[in-house]
Structure formats: C-alpha cells, structure tokens
Design a protein around this motif. Structure first.
Motif, mmCIF file in Angstrom:
data_model
loop_
_atom_site.group_PDB
_atom_site.id
_atom_site.type_symbol
_atom_site.label_atom_id
_atom_site.label_comp_id
_atom_site.label_asym_id
_atom_site.label_seq_id
_atom_site.Cartn_x
_atom_site.Cartn_y
_atom_site.Cartn_z
ATOM 1 N N UNK A 174 70.467 -31.722 48.635
ATOM 2 C CA UNK A 174 71.831 -31.788 49.163
ATOM 3 C C UNK A 174 72.521 -33.075 48.718
ATOM 4 N N UNK A 175 73.818 -33.004 48.423
ATOM 5 C CA UNK A 175 74.560 -34.213 48.075
ATOM 6 C C UNK A 175 74.812 -35.069 49.318
ATOM 7 N N UNK A 176 75.036 -36.335 49.095
ATOM 8 C CA UNK A 176 75.635 -37.165 50.142
ATOM 9 C C UNK A 176 77.076 -36.685 50.342
ATOM 10 N N UNK A 177 77.662 -36.941 51.519
ATOM 11 C CA UNK A 177 78.992 -36.375 51.779
ATOM 12 C C UNK A 177 79.771 -37.171 52.818
ATOM 13 N N UNK A 178 81.072 -36.908 52.782
ATOM 14 C CA UNK A 178 81.993 -37.322 53.830
ATOM 15 C C UNK A 178 82.777 -36.088 54.230
ATOM 16 N N UNK A 238 76.087 -46.498 41.862
ATOM 17 C CA UNK A 238 75.418 -47.188 42.965
ATOM 18 C C UNK A 238 74.809 -46.183 43.948
ATOM 19 N N UNK A 239 74.080 -46.702 44.930
ATOM 20 C CA UNK A 239 73.645 -45.880 46.061
ATOM 21 C C UNK A 239 74.885 -45.284 46.719
ATOM 22 N N UNK A 240 74.829 -43.979 46.970
ATOM 23 C CA UNK A 240 75.964 -43.264 47.569
ATOM 24 C C UNK A 240 75.641 -43.006 49.036
ATOM 25 N N UNK A 241 76.305 -43.720 49.936
ATOM 26 C CA UNK A 241 76.047 -43.584 51.369
ATOM 27 C C UNK A 241 77.065 -42.636 51.986
ATOM 28 N N UNK A 242 76.573 -41.604 52.652
ATOM 29 C CA UNK A 242 77.443 -40.631 53.306
ATOM 30 C C UNK A 242 78.265 -41.286 54.416
ATOM 31 N N UNK A 243 79.285 -40.582 54.856
ATOM 32 C CA UNK A 243 79.995 -40.999 56.051
ATOM 33 C C UNK A 243 78.994 -41.171 57.175
ATOM 34 N N UNK A 244 78.993 -42.346 57.801
ATOM 35 C CA UNK A 244 77.946 -42.738 58.738
ATOM 36 C C UNK A 244 78.588 -43.214 60.025
ATOM 37 N N UNK A 245 78.083 -42.725 61.151
ATOM 38 C CA UNK A 245 78.691 -43.060 62.438
ATOM 39 C C UNK A 245 77.605 -43.526 63.406
ATOM 40 N N UNK A 267 74.319 -50.733 61.534
ATOM 41 C CA UNK A 267 72.850 -50.671 61.573
ATOM 42 C C UNK A 267 72.367 -49.439 60.810
ATOM 43 N N UNK A 268 73.037 -48.315 60.972
ATOM 44 C CA UNK A 268 72.668 -47.106 60.226
ATOM 45 C C UNK A 268 72.866 -47.288 58.721
ATOM 46 N N UNK A 269 73.943 -47.948 58.325
ATOM 47 C CA UNK A 269 74.166 -48.177 56.888
ATOM 48 C C UNK A 269 73.082 -49.090 56.318
ATOM 49 N N UNK A 270 72.688 -50.115 57.086
ATOM 50 C CA UNK A 270 71.615 -51.004 56.626
ATOM 51 C C UNK A 270 70.296 -50.245 56.533
ATOM 52 N N UNK A 271 70.063 -49.349 57.476
ATOM 53 C CA UNK A 271 68.846 -48.535 57.449
ATOM 54 C C UNK A 271 68.796 -47.698 56.166
ATOM 55 N N UNK A 272 69.928 -47.208 55.715
ATOM 56 C CA UNK A 272 69.975 -46.450 54.456
ATOM 57 C C UNK A 272 69.706 -47.353 53.257
ATOM 58 N N UNK A 273 70.205 -48.588 53.300
ATOM 59 C CA UNK A 273 69.895 -49.545 52.221
ATOM 60 C C UNK A 273 68.394 -49.800 52.189
ATOM 61 N N UNK A 274 67.800 -49.982 53.370
ATOM 62 C CA UNK A 274 66.349 -50.216 53.436
ATOM 63 C C UNK A 274 65.588 -49.031 52.853
ATOM 64 N N UNK A 275 66.009 -47.809 53.208
ATOM 65 C CA UNK A 275 65.334 -46.608 52.683
ATOM 66 C C UNK A 275 65.479 -46.541 51.162
#
Ligand code: 3EB
Length: 340
Positions: A174-178, A238-245, A267-275
C-alpha cells in the motif's frame, strides 16, 4: 550507480561526490510559481489558498486550503529535464525515475464513492501503461470529508470507492497517503500521486494499528494506506510520511486538547523516522532541516497557535499550516512529512 569497482583505474569511476539531488521539495513564496514552472527540472508545483492566476501547465495543481501567513507554494524538482503532458484526464510529469500524476474529478450528485472509484480506476490504468507501475504515495482532497452519518459518512464512502478503483488490493504494497477535507463546498475529488519503476518499502508505526486493519467501528472498508513508505533508492525520494494524527492503537487521543494532539502527532512522526532508520540508518535521526512538513488544522482559530509551536521545534523543520478537515471529527491536527 555501477557496481563495478575499477580499483586500478586512474579515473574516479566511483565518485563519492553526491552531485545534484535526484529529488528535492521545498516551500517558496507564491510569487515564485511561474519561475518554478519555467525550470525544466520542475516535477510539480502546488498552490494552496485561492488567488493564483490559472495555469494550464500539467505540473501545476491548486489545492484550495486557506493557509496561515503569506501565500506559499510547494515545489518538487528532479535533477534533470522533466517530461510532462496530459493523457485521458491524467496530468503527469516524470523524471527518469519518478512519475507525478494528478486527477481532478467532479462528483456526480455528491457521489464521492463513485468519484473515488473512477479516479482510482483511471489512476490504476494509467500506472500500468506508463512505465511507473508502483504507487508510492497518494494525496486525496475532498469537500466535507466528515459529512454524513455512520457508514454514509463521505470519508467512509471514499474508502469504499478507493478500493473499488484499485486494480488489486495488496496490503503488503500500500502507498503512504493523505486524505483531507476541504471547506470550499466544491464537490470535486482531487487525487495526486508519486509512482516509480520499482516498488518502495511500506512501513507501519509500532505505536499504531495499521490503518488497513482498523476495526469495523471506523467503517465498512478499512483505509488503504501504509503509515510511511521508503521509496526505491534510485528515485532519490525522501521518506514519505502519511498524514499522521494523535491516534495511538486505533484510538484518537487527547480529545479537545490542541497542544497535546500536536505533541502526540509529532511523537508518531518521530516513531516513523525511527522505523525507517532501521532500514536506512543514513536517514536523519530526527525531524529537522531535512524534513518538509505540511500541517492541517481543523479550526481556523487554531492556525496561529499551531504555527507558533511549529516554529519553536528543534531543528526548525520547514512547514506550512493549512486550514483543512481531518478525517475524524475529534482530530484537530494532522501532519504529513517528507524526510531525508
Ligand atoms: C488516520 O490515521 C487519519 O484514508 O488515505 C490519514 C492518512 C488518514 C491517510 C487515508 C487517512 C488517510 O487514520 C486519517
């Protein structure tokens, strides 16, 4: 890059100099639009609030969301010349390695499910024939996203239509998304995307239930997106981060508290960077100067407060703040990111 190492060659066949970035994204003053489009390396330019003169260039897309502060544009550029065109209602541009596409489709009698199904079918057909079959990232904008009761809610109908339109639903790809609501009252679905010749690596957030596994209470069709995606290296994306809430597990957190929701979201966005860094340790360790963040804020009165807090973040990541409706009524803020 060649995998052959000419260790005895006098010429530096393998250069360590990075050369021009294969892809870069930035925000710029809105007045820079025409100069950006005149640059042959420009893949796409996005405007937000109304007020830009119309422009037929397929690389230009206006997403009518009011923004905090002076009008900005978002510019995506490759390293070499970009090709672009319009085919069968799809506006596209491409570098050697990355394809941008956009579809804008009017809803017929407010039928968002059919508009989503038709848009995603059009996209899927285009992707299979354009040489860039792998969807990495989608952006979806529709009017009044939380209007309607229960399973008739427009966001839930959108999720049903999106799956109907996708050729196949491979939960491992699945793609990342907003997916974000506009307030303009115009019943027109806007979808744009990035695709590549090779697949990317979808990532999930250990703090969150995968959206495609959300329980039934959130709708008849779980949302078809990954929390983030690492693009194939050849794209330079770059890393593509989905819309995050402010969602932990599958549950919205801090109902009513803007600042706590913002902190949980970060915190959720940082968790995605860590992953992502488990896969690509060279990515920057925290959000910062090598990130590009887009912040969606539900209540117009909250835009200034959010912008002020964003401006104080360590590392000063570039950001814009847009007035937009997040997919759950209790969520006040959502942030998407490009990182690295
Ligand atoms: C969420 O985490 C918030 O349906 O494509 C965020 C990003 C959200 C993408 C989508 C929805 C979508 O569930 C909503």
């Amino acid at each position: 890059m060649s995998s052959t190492i000419h260790s005895v060659s006098a010429s530096p066949v393998i250069s360590s100099s990075p050369g021009p970035a294969l892809f870069r994204a930035c925000y710029a003053p809105a007045a820079a639009r025409d100069a950006a489009l005149a640059d042959p390396r420009t893949l796409a330019v996005f405007g937000f609030s109304h007020g830009q003169p119309p422009c037929a260039d397929p690389r230009w897309l206006q997403v009518p969301l009011a923004e905090h502060g002076p009008a900005q544009i978002e510019i995506w550029q490759g390293a070499g010349k970009v090709e672009h065109g319009v085919r069968d209602g799809v506006r596209w541009s491409a570098t050697d390695a990355v394809l941008f596409g956009a579809i804008e489709m009017d809803e017929i009698d407010g039928d968002i499910e059919s508009a989503a199904a038709d848009s995603y079918a059009l996209m899927s057909g285009f992707l299979t024939h354009c040489g860039f079959p792998h969807l990495l990232r989608t952006w979806n904008y529709l009017d009044a996203v939380t209007e309607g009761e229960g399973d008739q809610e427009r966001y839930r109908r959108f999720c049903v239509g999106r799956v109907r339109g996708l050729r196949e639903l491979d939960e491992a790809a699945l793609p990342a998304a907003t997916c974000i609501g506009r307030f303009d009252g115009v019943r027109r679905l806007q979808v744009y995307w990035l695709a590549a010749r090779e697949p990317g690596l979808p990532l999930e957030n250990p703090r969150q239930v995968s959206a495609f596994r959300y329980p039934r209470q959130y709708g008849p069709q779980s949302p078809s997106f990954s929390r983030a995606l690492l693009p194939p290296p050849a794209t330079g994306l770059p890393l593509l981060q989905s819309g995050t809430a402010a969602i932990v597990g599958h549950v919205s957190q801090h109902t009513g508290s803007l600042t706590e929701q913002l902190d949980e979201t970060l915190t959720n966005l940082q968790s995605l960077v860590d992953a992502a860094r488990l896969q690509r340790p060279a990515l920057p360790a925290t959000l910062g100067a090598e990130s590009v963040l887009k912040v969606y804020v539900r209540r117009a009165d909250d835009l200034a407060a959010i912008a002020a807090r964003m401006a104080e973040l360590p590392g000063a990541p570039p950001f814009i703040v847009l007035h937009a409706e997040v997919c759950r009524a209790e969520l006040l803020v959502e942030i998407e990111g490009l990182h690295g």
